[in-house]
Design a protein around this motif. Structure first.
Motif, short mmCIF file in Angstrom:
data_model
loop_
_atom_site.label_atom_id
_atom_site.label_comp_id
_atom_site.label_asym_id
_atom_site.label_seq_id
_atom_site.Cartn_x
_atom_site.Cartn_y
_atom_site.Cartn_z
N VAL A 170 0.81 -1.22 0.00
CA VAL A 170 0.00 0.00 0.00
C VAL A 170 0.84 1.28 0.00
N ASP A 171 2.14 1.16 0.26
CA ASP A 171 2.98 2.37 0.26
C ASP A 171 4.45 1.98 0.19
N TYR A 172 5.27 2.91 -0.27
CA TYR A 172 6.73 2.70 -0.29
C TYR A 172 7.40 3.79 0.53
N LEU A 173 8.53 3.46 1.16
CA LEU A 173 9.28 4.43 1.94
C LEU A 173 10.74 4.42 1.50
N LYS A 174 11.28 5.61 1.30
CA LYS A 174 12.69 5.76 0.93
C LYS A 174 13.54 5.69 2.20
N PRO A 175 14.86 5.41 2.03
CA PRO A 175 15.73 5.36 3.21
C PRO A 175 15.65 6.60 4.09
N GLY A 176 15.39 7.77 3.48
CA GLY A 176 15.33 9.02 4.24
C GLY A 176 14.16 9.09 5.22
N CYS A 177 13.23 8.15 5.16
CA CYS A 177 12.12 8.12 6.12
C CYS A 177 12.55 7.52 7.45
N PHE A 178 13.80 7.06 7.53
CA PHE A 178 14.27 6.38 8.74
C PHE A 178 15.56 7.01 9.25
N PHE A 179 15.80 6.84 10.55
CA PHE A 179 17.09 7.19 11.13
C PHE A 179 17.59 6.03 11.98
N PRO A 180 18.83 5.56 11.82
CA PRO A 180 19.69 5.91 10.68
C PRO A 180 19.09 5.35 9.38
N PRO A 182 18.49 3.21 6.36
CA PRO A 182 18.86 1.86 5.92
C PRO A 182 19.45 1.92 4.51
N ARG A 183 20.03 0.84 4.06
CA ARG A 183 20.60 0.83 2.71
C ARG A 183 19.56 0.43 1.68
N VAL A 184 18.34 0.15 2.12
CA VAL A 184 17.33 -0.41 1.21
C VAL A 184 16.05 0.42 1.27
N ASP A 185 15.23 0.28 0.22
CA ASP A 185 13.89 0.87 0.25
C ASP A 185 12.95 -0.05 1.02
N SER A 186 11.85 0.52 1.49
CA SER A 186 10.89 -0.25 2.28
C SER A 186 9.51 -0.17 1.67
N ALA A 187 8.65 -1.09 2.10
CA ALA A 187 7.27 -1.08 1.64
C ALA A 187 6.34 -1.35 2.83
N VAL A 188 5.18 -0.71 2.79
CA VAL A 188 4.14 -0.99 3.78
C VAL A 188 3.17 -1.98 3.14
N VAL A 189 2.86 -3.02 3.88
CA VAL A 189 2.05 -4.10 3.36
C VAL A 189 0.87 -4.33 4.29
N THR A 190 -0.33 -4.53 3.74
CA THR A 190 -1.44 -4.98 4.58
C THR A 190 -1.62 -6.48 4.37
N VAL A 191 -1.90 -7.16 5.47
CA VAL A 191 -2.03 -8.62 5.47
C VAL A 191 -3.35 -8.99 6.13
N ARG A 192 -4.20 -9.69 5.40
CA ARG A 192 -5.46 -10.17 5.98
C ARG A 192 -5.49 -11.69 5.88
N PRO A 193 -5.29 -12.38 7.01
CA PRO A 193 -5.25 -13.84 6.96
C PRO A 193 -6.57 -14.43 6.47
N THR A 194 -6.47 -15.49 5.69
CA THR A 194 -7.67 -16.14 5.14
C THR A 194 -8.21 -17.22 6.07
N GLY A 195 -7.38 -17.69 6.99
CA GLY A 195 -7.79 -18.81 7.84
C GLY A 195 -7.57 -20.17 7.19
N PHE A 196 -7.07 -20.17 5.95
CA PHE A 196 -6.79 -21.43 5.25
C PHE A 196 -5.70 -22.22 5.97
#
Ligand code: SAH
Length: 272
Positions: A170-180, A182-196
């Motif tokens: 649902v969203d991406y975050l650049k390294p500058g969104c964090f302190f210190p 990180p060397r990588v980009d990040s992503a925000v993920v929503t997870v809805r378990p199915t119960g399977f």
């Protein structure tokens, strides 16, 4: 410089903390992104939130104004700072390793995860029942979570999650969104378990197959057959699987076809 960035620097300076990237200590310092993450969590008084890797409380403190929170943090010094910053009694802190401590009951999990435990902590979470996860991962990991068959990112993780949960980036975050940073980009993920609940052999079959993701399924299965903990004869397994599955390369198998392999093997081992 945002307010959250300054606040974080001030807290760290006050307590004389040096964060360590090797412990996955990258603290969110972007106010706008924090608001969006909290928005996806949509918390209310009936929610009980689990947070893994709470740090100094960047997500914990605003969440505790809306819902009950259990915060797990492995670094005892950081957990002490978190305890100092909490007002009210809406937060339980567990000092320990999120891969080892018992989880409380929770209906939502919201975390800026320590990335080095992304995979085991995700599978551990999915063994619990909950409604919604709002989780941050390294961008490449998130891509593997949602990858489709035939693509470069398609993996064991993609196949397992296909059945266990509805996953959305649902969203991406650049390294500058964090302190210190990180060397990588990040992503925000929503997870809805199915119960399977997949068949017992499913996890083994996924692991075995993806050890040779570019090979033909028949060949991959033969080479990793020992990884599958079932008392089965390889030639019998070949006999019960459709040839159109056996002929495909592993990375081109649909999740449903991989499930079918596990189910057929399960039937065989029940009948032998
Ligand atoms: N949620 C905070 C901190 C994220 S950094 C924020 O967004 O700012 C991740 C945090 O997880 C760090 O504080 C680190 O000390 C902690 N951590 C690392 N490994 C952990 C583990 N195995 N179990 C629990 N916490 C862990």
């Amino acid at each position: 410089m945002t307010g959250l960035y300054r606040e974080t620097r001030d807290v760290l300076r006050k307590y004389g903390v040096r964060l360590r990237r090797s412990l996955g200590q990258n603290y969110l310092v972007d106010d706008g992104k924090r608001q969006r993450i909290l928005g996806y969590a949509n918390l209310g008084p009936d929610d009980h939130v689990l947070e893994i890797g709470a740090g100094i409380g960047t997500l914990t403190l605003p969440m505790a104004e809306l819902a009950g929170v259990t915060a797990i943090e492995s670094d005892p010094f950081i957990a002490g700072i978190l305890a100092d910053r909490i007002k009210g009694d809406n937060v339980d802190i567990i000092v320990g390793d999120a891969l080892k401590v018992g989880f409380p009951e929770f209906n939502k999990v919201v975390s800026n995860l320590p990335y080095q435990i992304s995979s085991p902590v995700t599978f551990r979470l999915l063994r619990h029942e909950f409604e919604l996860g709002v989780l941050m991962y390294q961008k490449e990991f998130a891509a593997r979570m949602v990858a489709e068959p035939g693509t470069r990112d398609y993996s064991r993780l993609s196949v397992m999650l296909h059945f266990l949960a509805e996953v959305q980036i649902v969203d991406y975050l650049k390294p500058g969104c964090f302190f210190p940073r990180p060397r990588v980009d990040s992503a925000v993920v929503t997870v809805r378990p199915t119960g399977f609940r997949p068949p017992a052999l499913f996890e083994d079959v996924c692991r075995a197959l993806f050890q040779h993701r570019k090979k033909k399924t028949s060949k991959s299965l033969r080479e990793s057959f020992h990884e599958i903990k079932a008392d089965l004869d390889f030639s019998e397994v070949l006999d019960v699987l459709p040839s159109e599955i056996l002929e495909k390369r592993v990375f081109q198998l649909k999740p449903e076809e991989i499930l079918e392999i596990a189910e057929r093997m399960e039937e065989l081992s029940a009948s032998s």
